[in-house]
Design a protein around this motif. Structure first.
Motif, PDB file in Angstrom:
ATOM      1  N   PHE A  56       0.829  -1.201   0.000  1.00 21.14           N
ATOM      2  CA  PHE A  56       0.000   0.000   0.000  1.00 21.14           C
ATOM      3  C   PHE A  56       0.864   1.251   0.000  1.00 21.14           C
ATOM      4  CE2 PHE A  56      -2.652   3.231   2.202  1.00 21.14           C
ATOM      5  CZ  PHE A  56      -3.672   3.304   1.260  1.00 21.14           C
ATOM      6  N   SER A  57       1.980   1.220   0.763  1.00 19.52           N
ATOM      7  CA  SER A  57       2.871   2.384   0.786  1.00 19.52           C
ATOM      8  C   SER A  57       3.550   2.573  -0.567  1.00 19.52           C
ATOM      9  CB  SER A  57       3.914   2.251   1.905  1.00 19.52           C
ATOM     10  OG  SER A  57       4.703   1.098   1.722  1.00 19.52           O
ATOM     11  N   ASP A  58       3.830   1.458  -1.289  1.00 19.75           N
ATOM     12  CA  ASP A  58       4.355   1.571  -2.653  1.00 19.75           C
ATOM     13  C   ASP A  58       3.367   2.320  -3.539  1.00 19.75           C
ATOM     14  OD1 ASP A  58       6.546   0.069  -1.931  1.00 19.75           O
ATOM     15  OD2 ASP A  58       5.846  -1.780  -2.899  1.00 19.75           O
ATOM     16  N   LYS A  59       2.090   1.942  -3.432  1.00 13.01           N
ATOM     17  CA  LYS A  59       1.063   2.571  -4.265  1.00 13.01           C
ATOM     18  C   LYS A  59       0.927   4.052  -3.932  1.00 13.01           C
ATOM     19  CE  LYS A  59      -1.714  -1.599  -5.148  1.00 13.01           C
ATOM     20  NZ  LYS A  59      -0.741  -2.573  -4.662  1.00 13.01           N
ATOM     21  N   ILE A  60       1.030   4.393  -2.643  1.00 12.77           N
ATOM     22  CA  ILE A  60       0.999   5.796  -2.252  1.00 12.77           C
ATOM     23  C   ILE A  60       2.178   6.536  -2.879  1.00 12.77           C
ATOM     24  CG2 ILE A  60       1.247   7.406  -0.315  1.00 12.77           C
ATOM     25  CD1 ILE A  60      -0.288   5.407   1.395  1.00 12.77           C
ATOM     26  N   TYR A  61       3.360   5.925  -2.779  1.00 15.42           N
ATOM     27  CA  TYR A  61       4.565   6.543  -3.333  1.00 15.42           C
ATOM     28  C   TYR A  61       4.403   6.790  -4.826  1.00 15.42           C
ATOM     29  CZ  TYR A  61       9.436   7.121  -4.785  1.00 15.42           C
ATOM     30  OH  TYR A  61      10.588   7.591  -5.347  1.00 15.42           O
ATOM     31  N   GLN A  62       3.929   5.785  -5.551  1.00 14.97           N
ATOM     32  CA  GLN A  62       3.801   5.922  -7.005  1.00 14.97           C
ATOM     33  C   GLN A  62       2.724   6.943  -7.379  1.00 14.97           C
ATOM     34  OE1 GLN A  62       6.034   4.784  -8.801  1.00 14.97           O
ATOM     35  NE2 GLN A  62       6.941   3.105  -7.624  1.00 14.97           N
ATOM     36  N   PHE A 226       3.991  16.599   0.193  1.00 15.28           N
ATOM     37  CA  PHE A 226       3.656  15.178   0.314  1.00 15.28           C
ATOM     38  C   PHE A 226       4.746  14.383   1.026  1.00 15.28           C
ATOM     39  CE2 PHE A 226       0.872  16.333  -3.280  1.00 15.28           C
ATOM     40  CZ  PHE A 226      -0.328  15.869  -2.760  1.00 15.28           C
ATOM     41  N   ASP A 227       5.971  14.883   1.022  1.00 11.57           N
ATOM     42  CA  ASP A 227       7.062  14.137   1.653  1.00 11.57           C
ATOM     43  C   ASP A 227       6.824  13.911   3.142  1.00 11.57           C
ATOM     44  OD1 ASP A 227       8.172  14.501  -0.881  1.00 11.57           O
ATOM     45  OD2 ASP A 227      10.203  14.562  -0.068  1.00 11.57           O
ATOM     46  N   ALA A 228       6.241  14.907   3.812  1.00 13.69           N
ATOM     47  CA  ALA A 228       6.004  14.777   5.251  1.00 13.69           C
ATOM     48  C   ALA A 228       5.090  13.594   5.556  1.00 13.69           C
ATOM     49  CB  ALA A 228       5.397  16.064   5.801  1.00 13.69           C
ATOM     50  N   PHE A 229       4.096  13.361   4.709  1.00 16.32           N
ATOM     51  CA  PHE A 229       3.161  12.247   4.928  1.00 16.32           C
ATOM     52  C   PHE A 229       3.835  10.904   4.634  1.00 16.32           C
ATOM     53  CE2 PHE A 229       0.421  15.870   3.749  1.00 16.32           C
ATOM     54  CZ  PHE A 229      -0.353  15.940   4.895  1.00 16.32           C
ATOM     55  N   TYR A 230       4.542  10.824   3.519  1.00 12.84           N
ATOM     56  CA  TYR A 230       5.178   9.559   3.147  1.00 12.84           C
ATOM     57  C   TYR A 230       6.290   9.184   4.122  1.00 12.84           C
ATOM     58  CZ  TYR A 230       7.451   5.936   0.434  1.00 12.84           C
ATOM     59  OH  TYR A 230       8.004   4.748   0.040  1.00 12.84           O
ATOM     60  N   VAL A 231       7.116  10.162   4.501  1.00 13.40           N
ATOM     61  CA  VAL A 231       8.202   9.902   5.448  1.00 13.40           C
ATOM     62  C   VAL A 231       7.629   9.500   6.807  1.00 13.40           C
ATOM     63  CG1 VAL A 231      10.082  10.989   6.747  1.00 13.40           C
ATOM     64  CG2 VAL A 231       9.932  11.313   4.284  1.00 13.40           C
ATOM     65  N   SER A 232       6.551  10.145   7.234  1.00 16.02           N
ATOM     66  CA  SER A 232       5.927   9.787   8.510  1.00 16.02           C
ATOM     67  C   SER A 232       5.380   8.362   8.473  1.00 16.02           C
ATOM     68  CB  SER A 232       4.812  10.775   8.855  1.00 16.02           C
ATOM     69  OG  SER A 232       5.341  12.059   9.092  1.00 16.02           O
ATOM     70  N   PHE A 245      -1.472   4.337   9.459  1.00 13.40           N
ATOM     71  CA  PHE A 245      -1.785   5.361   8.459  1.00 13.40           C
ATOM     72  C   PHE A 245      -2.378   6.618   9.082  1.00 13.40           C
ATOM     73  CE2 PHE A 245      -2.148   1.246   6.223  1.00 13.40           C
ATOM     74  CZ  PHE A 245      -1.141   1.435   5.285  1.00 13.40           C
ATOM     75  N   ILE A 246      -3.252   6.435  10.057  1.00 14.18           N
ATOM     76  CA  ILE A 246      -3.924   7.602  10.650  1.00 14.18           C
ATOM     77  C   ILE A 246      -2.924   8.460  11.418  1.00 14.18           C
ATOM     78  CG2 ILE A 246      -5.654   8.324  12.331  1.00 14.18           C
ATOM     79  CD1 ILE A 246      -7.276   5.831  11.563  1.00 14.18           C
ATOM     80  N   LYS A 247      -2.109   7.832  12.250  1.00  5.94           N
ATOM     81  CA  LYS A 247      -1.123   8.589  13.015  1.00  5.94           C
ATOM     82  C   LYS A 247      -0.111   9.262  12.093  1.00  5.94           C
ATOM     83  CE  LYS A 247       1.934   8.318  17.020  1.00  5.94           C
ATOM     84  NZ  LYS A 247       2.498   7.437  18.078  1.00  5.94           N
TER      85      LYS A 247
END
Length: 281
Positions: A56-62, A226-232, A245-247
């Motif tokens: 799922f994180s891969d899909k978010i990244y892409q 968007f980096d802040a969300f992905y890195v978090s 995901f929520i936190k």
């Protein structure tokens, strides 16, 4: 230099590393710096070299990457003149250059990682292994999207890049910011430390000072929201072993809100030009 933090390679080897603070530059330095860095990139976990869509994180990244390509091509166009020549240093699997080429740019790319170059070739975008393989020419725009922190011979690489930039050209550099809210919150678990692939960890001050030595001046900065969300999201996984995901969303949101006030965003794009041609902004 004094010890700032101890952390480890969470994504590949689990090895321990130290981050040392250069107080004058306000920059962190990874120690030790392995001689064979290539081994630390040989993992499907290193997504910028794989185009992975597995988790799922891969899909978010892409998904974020698709939006970022549009944003990046729009940004470089705002600094273009009649000579739309672009060098992307650390071009990954070539998507940014493909997007720029569709917008009429004359493009060239350098990517040291062989697997990434092969994936780019499959997309009909040929990348070069190093700067020495480039034609002897200068470029109007040079970009490094989350690349500067990976370069072993930092000062020499910057010197080579500056020499390849036209006198009226623009260099755009995106790097994580270790003084951001999410970096302070996650400490040793902050995913953007990414040791030992990230050899240097920059602040606004360090970018200005490092490039001033090469006659370059920061004329503008832009946050990478968007980096802040992905890195978090990655940092939560490193810290707790779970993808919360929520936190992660709320930490990313807090980091961005804090960044609007302090200018210390999770990642920042620095726009630089040769110092004798720009005015203070």
């Amino acid at each position: 230099m004094k010890l700032f933090l101890r952390t480890k390679d969470f994504s590949v080897t689990g090895e321990a590393f130290e981050l040392l603070l250069d107080e004058d530059l306000q920059m962190l330095v990874t120690r030790p710096q392995p001689e064979n860095l290539e081994a630390y990139y040989q993992s499907e976990a290193y997504i910028s070299h794989t185009d992975a869509h597995t988790t799922f994180s891969d899909k978010i990244y892409q998904g974020v990457k698709t939006f970022s390509l549009w944003m990046k091509t729009r940004l470089i166009s705002s600094y273009a003149n009649h000579n739309k020549s672009l060098l992307d240093f650390g071009a990954g699997t070539g998507e940014f250059l493909l997007a720029a080429k569709k917008k009429g740019w004359s493009v060239a790319g350098v990517e040291p990682n062989r697997d990434a170059r092969m994936r780019s070739r499959e997309k009909r975008m040929e990348l070069l292994r190093d700067m020495d393989a480039l034609p002897k020419k200068q470029f109007q725009i040079i970009t490094l999207w989350h690349v500067l922190e990976h370069l072993p011979d930092l000062e020499n690489q910057i010197l080579q890049l500056v020499r390849r930039l036209k006198d009226d050209g623009t260099m755009l550099i995106a790097v994580p910011n270790f003084k951001s809210y999410d970096a302070r919150h996650y400490q040793e678990f902050w995913a953007a430390y990414d040791v030992p692939r990230h050899l240097w960890h920059f602040s606004r001050t360090s970018i200005e000072k490092v490039f001033a030595k090469h006659g370059m001046k920061v004329v503008q900065t832009k946050p990478m929201i968007f980096d802040a969300f992905y890195v978090s999201l990655l940092s939560e996984k490193y810290k707790t072993g779970k993808q919360n995901f929520i936190k992660a969303f709320f930490l990313g949101l807090l980091s961005n809100i804090n960044g609007w006030w302090t200018k210390e965003h999770s990642s920042i794009i620095y726009i630089l030009q040769k110092g004798n041609l720009v005015e203070d902004v």
